[in-house]
Write a protein that holds these residues in place. Structure first.
Motif, PDB file in Angstrom:
ATOM      1  N   VAL A  46     -10.886   0.392   3.108  1.00 40.27           N
ATOM      2  CA  VAL A  46     -10.172   1.370   3.920  1.00 40.27           C
ATOM      3  C   VAL A  46      -8.799   0.759   4.123  1.00 40.27           C
ATOM      4  CG1 VAL A  46     -10.076   2.514   6.162  1.00 40.27           C
ATOM      5  CG2 VAL A  46     -12.272   2.177   5.042  1.00 40.27           C
ATOM      6  N   ALA A  47      -7.741   1.547   3.940  1.00 38.89           N
ATOM      7  CA  ALA A  47      -6.390   0.989   4.012  1.00 38.89           C
ATOM      8  C   ALA A  47      -5.419   1.981   4.640  1.00 38.89           C
ATOM      9  CB  ALA A  47      -5.909   0.612   2.615  1.00 38.89           C
ATOM     10  N   GLN A  48      -4.372   1.421   5.217  1.00 35.81           N
ATOM     11  CA  GLN A  48      -3.319   2.235   5.821  1.00 35.81           C
ATOM     12  C   GLN A  48      -2.005   1.474   5.699  1.00 35.81           C
ATOM     13  OE1 GLN A  48      -3.493   2.610  10.119  1.00 35.81           O
ATOM     14  NE2 GLN A  48      -2.660   4.671  10.014  1.00 35.81           N
ATOM     15  N   ARG A  49      -1.000   2.123   5.128  1.00 39.55           N
ATOM     16  CA  ARG A  49       0.314   1.490   5.053  1.00 39.55           C
ATOM     17  C   ARG A  49       0.849   1.245   6.461  1.00 39.55           C
ATOM     18  NH1 ARG A  49       1.742   5.329   0.393  1.00 39.55           N
ATOM     19  NH2 ARG A  49       1.433   3.985  -1.411  1.00 39.55           N
ATOM     20  N   VAL A  50       1.623   0.197   6.602  1.00 45.18           N
ATOM     21  CA  VAL A  50       2.227  -0.119   7.890  1.00 45.18           C
ATOM     22  C   VAL A  50       3.532   0.673   7.985  1.00 45.18           C
ATOM     23  CG1 VAL A  50       3.166  -1.953   9.353  1.00 45.18           C
ATOM     24  CG2 VAL A  50       1.206  -2.420   7.886  1.00 45.18           C
ATOM     25  N   GLN A  51       3.415   1.899   8.439  1.00 45.67           N
ATOM     26  CA  GLN A  51       4.573   2.764   8.654  1.00 45.67           C
ATOM     27  C   GLN A  51       4.155   3.888   9.587  1.00 45.67           C
ATOM     28  OE1 GLN A  51       5.331   5.526   5.118  1.00 45.67           O
ATOM     29  NE2 GLN A  51       4.383   3.775   4.124  1.00 45.67           N
ATOM     30  N   PRO A  52       5.091   4.463  10.293  1.00 44.01           N
ATOM     31  CA  PRO A  52       4.734   5.528  11.239  1.00 44.01           C
ATOM     32  C   PRO A  52       4.020   6.698  10.563  1.00 44.01           C
ATOM     33  CG  PRO A  52       7.000   4.820  11.567  1.00 44.01           C
ATOM     34  CD  PRO A  52       6.510   4.155  10.302  1.00 44.01           C
ATOM     35  N   ARG A  53       2.989   7.187  11.207  1.00 44.83           N
ATOM     36  CA  ARG A  53       2.218   8.366  10.781  1.00 44.83           C
ATOM     37  C   ARG A  53       1.561   8.216   9.406  1.00 44.83           C
ATOM     38  NH1 ARG A  53       6.848  10.992  13.327  1.00 44.83           N
ATOM     39  NH2 ARG A  53       7.778  10.818  11.306  1.00 44.83           N
ATOM     40  N   ALA A  54       1.347   7.008   8.934  1.00 46.62           N
ATOM     41  CA  ALA A  54       0.658   6.811   7.661  1.00 46.62           C
ATOM     42  C   ALA A  54      -0.815   7.161   7.828  1.00 46.62           C
ATOM     43  CB  ALA A  54       0.803   5.372   7.186  1.00 46.62           C
ATOM     44  N   SER A  55      -1.372   7.819   6.831  1.00 46.06           N
ATOM     45  CA  SER A  55      -2.786   8.199   6.859  1.00 46.06           C
ATOM     46  C   SER A  55      -3.669   7.013   6.517  1.00 46.06           C
ATOM     47  CB  SER A  55      -3.060   9.306   5.836  1.00 46.06           C
ATOM     48  OG  SER A  55      -2.315  10.452   6.131  1.00 46.06           O
ATOM     49  N   VAL A  56      -4.854   7.004   7.077  1.00 42.90           N
ATOM     50  CA  VAL A  56      -5.863   6.033   6.657  1.00 42.90           C
ATOM     51  C   VAL A  56      -6.448   6.562   5.358  1.00 42.90           C
ATOM     52  CG1 VAL A  56      -8.029   4.899   7.244  1.00 42.90           C
ATOM     53  CG2 VAL A  56      -6.334   5.332   9.030  1.00 42.90           C
ATOM     54  N   CYS A  57      -6.511   5.716   4.341  1.00 42.92           N
ATOM     55  CA  CYS A  57      -6.923   6.113   2.997  1.00 42.92           C
ATOM     56  C   CYS A  57      -8.088   5.258   2.520  1.00 42.92           C
ATOM     57  CB  CYS A  57      -5.757   5.915   2.017  1.00 42.92           C
ATOM     58  SG  CYS A  57      -4.285   6.852   2.397  1.00 42.92           S
ATOM     59  N   VAL A  58      -8.588   5.594   1.360  1.00 44.63           N
ATOM     60  CA  VAL A  58      -9.543   4.752   0.647  1.00 44.63           C
ATOM     61  C   VAL A  58      -8.751   4.070  -0.459  1.00 44.63           C
ATOM     62  CG1 VAL A  58     -11.595   4.725  -0.811  1.00 44.63           C
ATOM     63  CG2 VAL A  58     -11.489   6.253   1.171  1.00 44.63           C
ATOM     64  N   GLU A  59      -8.918   2.771  -0.584  1.00 45.28           N
ATOM     65  CA  GLU A  59      -8.193   2.016  -1.598  1.00 45.28           C
ATOM     66  C   GLU A  59      -9.171   1.457  -2.619  1.00 45.28           C
ATOM     67  OE1 GLU A  59      -4.842  -1.404  -1.449  1.00 45.28           O
ATOM     68  OE2 GLU A  59      -6.766  -1.944  -0.571  1.00 45.28           O
ATOM     69  N   LEU A  60      -8.833   1.628  -3.881  1.00 43.97           N
ATOM     70  CA  LEU A  60      -9.561   0.971  -4.959  1.00 43.97           C
ATOM     71  C   LEU A  60      -8.666  -0.126  -5.518  1.00 43.97           C
ATOM     72  CD1 LEU A  60     -11.127   3.911  -7.015  1.00 43.97           C
ATOM     73  CD2 LEU A  60     -12.217   2.468  -5.300  1.00 43.97           C
ATOM     74  N   THR A  61      -9.209  -1.304  -5.689  1.00 45.04           N
ATOM     75  CA  THR A  61      -8.482  -2.387  -6.327  1.00 45.04           C
ATOM     76  C   THR A  61      -9.269  -2.842  -7.549  1.00 45.04           C
ATOM     77  OG1 THR A  61      -9.540  -4.071  -4.950  1.00 45.04           O
ATOM     78  CG2 THR A  61      -7.427  -3.186  -4.178  1.00 45.04           C
ATOM     79  N   VAL A  62      -8.548  -3.293  -8.545  1.00 47.19           N
ATOM     80  CA  VAL A  62      -9.184  -3.780  -9.764  1.00 47.19           C
ATOM     81  C   VAL A  62      -8.608  -5.151 -10.084  1.00 47.19           C
ATOM     82  CG1 VAL A  62      -9.519  -3.359 -12.232  1.00 47.19           C
ATOM     83  CG2 VAL A  62      -9.473  -1.435 -10.639  1.00 47.19           C
TER      84      VAL A  62
END
Length: 97
Positions: A46-62
């Motif tokens: 689970v990830a969220q960019r550090v910026q105002p009003r950024a959405s919480v997202c699902v992150e895939l890393t490879v």
């Protein structure tokens, strides 16, 4: 804070696993062996960019043995469709293999 102290400073976002200065808040959920012959991992976070009003997202890393880690932030509402598509592709690959 500077140096080693800053690197180990806890994040004020309670669900975030990152420490020190970072541009993305991240909660690590799973690492799955995904490469052929065991050559890599797929991470799910689970990830969220550090910026105002950024959405919480699902992150895939490879990760692979031959390249740096790559990541992609997915909008949470699209993830069930992506999961269904991956499941269907896996079923077809199994049938064909």
């Amino acid at each position: 804070m500077t140096g080693p102290v800053d690197r180990n400073a806890a994040c004020s976002v309670k669900w975030c696993d990152e420490t020190g200065t970072h541009t993305v808040h991240r909660k690590y959920l799973a690492s799955v062996k995904g490469g052929i012959n065991g050559g890599g991992l797929v991470g799910v976070n689970v990830a969220q960019r550090v910026q105002p009003r950024a959405s919480v997202c699902v992150e895939l890393t490879v990760t692979t043995p031959w390249a740096s880690t790559a990541g992609y932030l997915l909008a949470a509402p699209s993830v069930p469709d992506i999961a269904a598509a991956l499941t269907e592709a896996a079923e077809r690959a199994t049938e064909l293999g």
